[in-house]
Design a protein around this motif. Structure first.
Motif, PDB file in Angstrom:
ATOM      1  N   GLN A  93     -13.751 -22.743 -16.025  1.00  0.00           N
ATOM      2  CA  GLN A  93     -14.656 -22.286 -14.971  1.00  0.00           C
ATOM      3  C   GLN A  93     -14.691 -20.765 -14.874  1.00  0.00           C
ATOM      4  OE1 GLN A  93     -13.024 -24.283 -11.546  1.00  0.00           O
ATOM      5  NE2 GLN A  93     -14.365 -26.046 -11.785  1.00  0.00           N
ATOM      6  N   LEU A  94     -13.565 -20.117 -15.177  1.00  0.00           N
ATOM      7  CA  LEU A  94     -13.459 -18.668 -15.003  1.00  0.00           C
ATOM      8  C   LEU A  94     -13.796 -17.871 -16.263  1.00  0.00           C
ATOM      9  CD1 LEU A  94     -10.165 -18.467 -12.905  1.00  0.00           C
ATOM     10  CD2 LEU A  94     -12.523 -18.404 -12.077  1.00  0.00           C
ATOM     11  N   HIS A  95     -13.798 -18.512 -17.430  1.00  0.00           N
ATOM     12  CA  HIS A  95     -14.038 -17.809 -18.694  1.00  0.00           C
ATOM     13  C   HIS A  95     -15.056 -18.583 -19.512  1.00  0.00           C
ATOM     14  CE1 HIS A  95     -10.539 -15.384 -17.713  1.00  0.00           C
ATOM     15  NE2 HIS A  95      -9.917 -16.508 -17.439  1.00  0.00           N
ATOM     16  N   LYS A  96     -16.274 -18.030 -19.594  1.00  0.00           N
ATOM     17  CA  LYS A  96     -17.350 -18.700 -20.316  1.00  0.00           C
ATOM     18  C   LYS A  96     -17.828 -17.792 -21.446  1.00  0.00           C
ATOM     19  CE  LYS A  96     -18.702 -20.962 -16.070  1.00  0.00           C
ATOM     20  NZ  LYS A  96     -19.697 -21.144 -15.046  1.00  0.00           N
ATOM     21  N   SER A  97     -18.298 -18.409 -22.515  1.00  0.00           N
ATOM     22  CA  SER A  97     -18.821 -17.620 -23.621  1.00  0.00           C
ATOM     23  C   SER A  97     -19.937 -18.376 -24.321  1.00  0.00           C
ATOM     24  CB  SER A  97     -17.712 -17.268 -24.619  1.00  0.00           C
ATOM     25  OG  SER A  97     -17.285 -18.415 -25.297  1.00  0.00           O
ATOM     26  N   LEU A  98     -20.781 -17.613 -25.005  1.00  0.00           N
ATOM     27  CA  LEU A  98     -21.828 -18.205 -25.825  1.00  0.00           C
ATOM     28  C   LEU A  98     -22.146 -17.272 -26.976  1.00  0.00           C
ATOM     29  CD1 LEU A  98     -24.746 -16.651 -25.095  1.00  0.00           C
ATOM     30  CD2 LEU A  98     -24.581 -18.073 -23.088  1.00  0.00           C
ATOM     31  N   LYS A  99     -22.743 -17.808 -28.022  1.00  0.00           N
ATOM     32  CA  LYS A  99     -23.159 -17.029 -29.184  1.00  0.00           C
ATOM     33  C   LYS A  99     -24.658 -16.799 -29.077  1.00  0.00           C
ATOM     34  CE  LYS A  99     -19.140 -17.487 -31.373  1.00  0.00           C
ATOM     35  NZ  LYS A  99     -18.184 -16.464 -31.500  1.00  0.00           N
ATOM     36  N   LEU A 100     -25.079 -15.606 -29.483  1.00  0.00           N
ATOM     37  CA  LEU A 100     -26.484 -15.235 -29.373  1.00  0.00           C
ATOM     38  C   LEU A 100     -26.904 -14.546 -30.666  1.00  0.00           C
ATOM     39  CD1 LEU A 100     -28.599 -15.341 -27.056  1.00  0.00           C
ATOM     40  CD2 LEU A 100     -27.920 -13.022 -26.478  1.00  0.00           C
ATOM     41  N   ASP A 101     -27.937 -15.073 -31.310  1.00  0.00           N
ATOM     42  CA  ASP A 101     -28.458 -14.446 -32.526  1.00  0.00           C
ATOM     43  C   ASP A 101     -29.479 -13.385 -32.129  1.00  0.00           C
ATOM     44  OD1 ASP A 101     -27.008 -15.890 -34.492  1.00  0.00           O
ATOM     45  OD2 ASP A 101     -28.297 -17.628 -34.122  1.00  0.00           O
ATOM     46  N   THR A 102     -29.230 -12.143 -32.580  1.00  0.00           N
ATOM     47  CA  THR A 102     -30.119 -11.025 -32.259  1.00  0.00           C
ATOM     48  C   THR A 102     -30.529 -10.333 -33.551  1.00  0.00           C
ATOM     49  OG1 THR A 102     -28.378  -9.352 -32.110  1.00  0.00           O
ATOM     50  CG2 THR A 102     -28.803 -10.664 -30.125  1.00  0.00           C
ATOM     51  N   GLU A 103     -31.396  -9.351 -33.432  1.00  0.00           N
ATOM     52  CA  GLU A 103     -31.822  -8.582 -34.606  1.00  0.00           C
ATOM     53  C   GLU A 103     -30.657  -7.814 -35.210  1.00  0.00           C
ATOM     54  OE1 GLU A 103     -35.191  -6.134 -33.662  1.00  0.00           O
ATOM     55  OE2 GLU A 103     -36.388  -7.850 -33.005  1.00  0.00           O
ATOM     56  N   GLU A 104     -29.684  -7.458 -34.390  1.00  0.00           N
ATOM     57  CA  GLU A 104     -28.505  -6.727 -34.854  1.00  0.00           C
ATOM     58  C   GLU A 104     -27.433  -7.661 -35.416  1.00  0.00           C
ATOM     59  OE1 GLU A 104     -29.682  -6.182 -31.575  1.00  0.00           O
ATOM     60  OE2 GLU A 104     -30.928  -4.536 -32.298  1.00  0.00           O
ATOM     61  N   ALA A 148     -30.484 -17.498 -21.647  1.00  0.00           N
ATOM     62  CA  ALA A 148     -31.611 -16.660 -21.237  1.00  0.00           C
ATOM     63  C   ALA A 148     -31.134 -15.379 -20.549  1.00  0.00           C
ATOM     64  CB  ALA A 148     -32.541 -17.447 -20.309  1.00  0.00           C
ATOM     65  N   SER A 149     -30.172 -15.498 -19.632  1.00  0.00           N
ATOM     66  CA  SER A 149     -29.700 -14.291 -18.933  1.00  0.00           C
ATOM     67  C   SER A 149     -28.944 -13.376 -19.893  1.00  0.00           C
ATOM     68  CB  SER A 149     -28.822 -14.663 -17.730  1.00  0.00           C
ATOM     69  OG  SER A 149     -27.622 -15.299 -18.140  1.00  0.00           O
ATOM     70  N   ALA A 150     -28.212 -13.953 -20.853  1.00  0.00           N
ATOM     71  CA  ALA A 150     -27.498 -13.145 -21.845  1.00  0.00           C
ATOM     72  C   ALA A 150     -28.496 -12.412 -22.746  1.00  0.00           C
ATOM     73  CB  ALA A 150     -26.577 -14.024 -22.677  1.00  0.00           C
ATOM     74  N   ALA A 151     -29.529 -13.107 -23.196  1.00  0.00           N
ATOM     75  CA  ALA A 151     -30.548 -12.488 -24.056  1.00  0.00           C
ATOM     76  C   ALA A 151     -31.269 -11.358 -23.320  1.00  0.00           C
ATOM     77  CB  ALA A 151     -31.550 -13.543 -24.526  1.00  0.00           C
ATOM     78  N   LYS A 152     -31.563 -11.583 -22.055  1.00  0.00           N
ATOM     79  CA  LYS A 152     -32.231 -10.556 -21.246  1.00  0.00           C
ATOM     80  C   LYS A 152     -31.344  -9.308 -21.125  1.00  0.00           C
ATOM     81  CE  LYS A 152     -34.508 -10.019 -16.776  1.00  0.00           C
ATOM     82  NZ  LYS A 152     -34.820 -10.638 -15.486  1.00  0.00           N
ATOM     83  N   TRP A 153     -30.049  -9.510 -20.946  1.00  0.00           N
ATOM     84  CA  TRP A 153     -29.103  -8.401 -20.841  1.00  0.00           C
ATOM     85  C   TRP A 153     -29.044  -7.615 -22.154  1.00  0.00           C
ATOM     86  CZ3 TRP A 153     -23.487  -8.383 -22.251  1.00  0.00           C
ATOM     87  CH2 TRP A 153     -22.836  -7.215 -21.807  1.00  0.00           C
ATOM     88  N   VAL A 154     -28.973  -8.324 -23.271  1.00  0.00           N
ATOM     89  CA  VAL A 154     -28.918  -7.675 -24.577  1.00  0.00           C
ATOM     90  C   VAL A 154     -30.211  -6.896 -24.827  1.00  0.00           C
ATOM     91  CG1 VAL A 154     -28.817  -8.074 -27.077  1.00  0.00           C
ATOM     92  CG2 VAL A 154     -27.281  -9.338 -25.548  1.00  0.00           C
ATOM     93  N   GLU A 155     -31.362  -7.529 -24.548  1.00  0.00           N
ATOM     94  CA  GLU A 155     -32.673  -6.897 -24.784  1.00  0.00           C
ATOM     95  C   GLU A 155     -32.861  -5.655 -23.909  1.00  0.00           C
ATOM     96  OE1 GLU A 155     -35.358 -10.131 -24.103  1.00  0.00           O
ATOM     97  OE2 GLU A 155     -34.678 -11.177 -25.936  1.00  0.00           O
TER      98      GLU A 155
END
Length: 161
Positions: A93-104, A148-155
């Protein structure tokens, strides 16, 4: 030189309805919900039991079966497993992670919640494939963590959401 304080001493107890070792106390108690018995397993230093479960009736079908070494050891194992699962659930609950494919390249985005009583908060962290931290910002502990929120932060260039 070793100093012993009375509150550090543990009295080993092996009675029919109460067993205690250095870490755990098992206490057979009257089940409030029915005519049966229950056993409560409490870890030393804790106010509440880690485990409360039904306890076997004795041969007279009136009194509880007495605790013994085998039963106590089984109860310790079960209560320890309950605590371990609880700790794993809390960690998830306290530690979450995900992988995100970006241009970098592929990024790992982490949300770590710090449940401080006075000032809870969370950190949002981005790491590259090598594990190098690219950005970290402090966010509200109830931050909606999603792809979606992670991608928005990266972008946004890692601007605080």
């Amino acid at each position: 030189m070793s100093t012993n304080f009375p509150e550090d001493e543990v009295t080993i107890i092996q009675e029919p309805r109460l067993w205690r070792d250095e870490r755990w106390t098992a206490q057979v108690i009257k089940n409030e919900d029915d005519d049966g018995w229950a056993v409560a397993m409490t870890l030393r230093g804790e106010a509440e039991p880690a485990l409360v479960g039904p306890w076997t009736m004795g041969r007279d079908k009136k009194n509880p079966k007495p605790l013994d070494t085998a039963a106590f050891n089984t109860l310790v194992k079960t209560a320890s497993e309950v605590l371990r699962r609880h700790e794993q659930q809390l960690h998830a609950q306290l530690h979450k992670s995900l992988k995100l494919d970006t241009e970098e390249g592929r990024l790992e985005i982490l949300l770590d919640i710090i449940p401080d009583e006075d000032n809870p908060y969370a950190t949002l962290t981005a790491r590259n494939a090598d594990g190098e931290q690219l950005a970290q910002v402090r966010v509200q502990p109830n931050f909606r963590f999603s792809e979606a929120s992670a991608a928005k932060w990266v972008e946004s260039g890692f601007i605080k959401p």
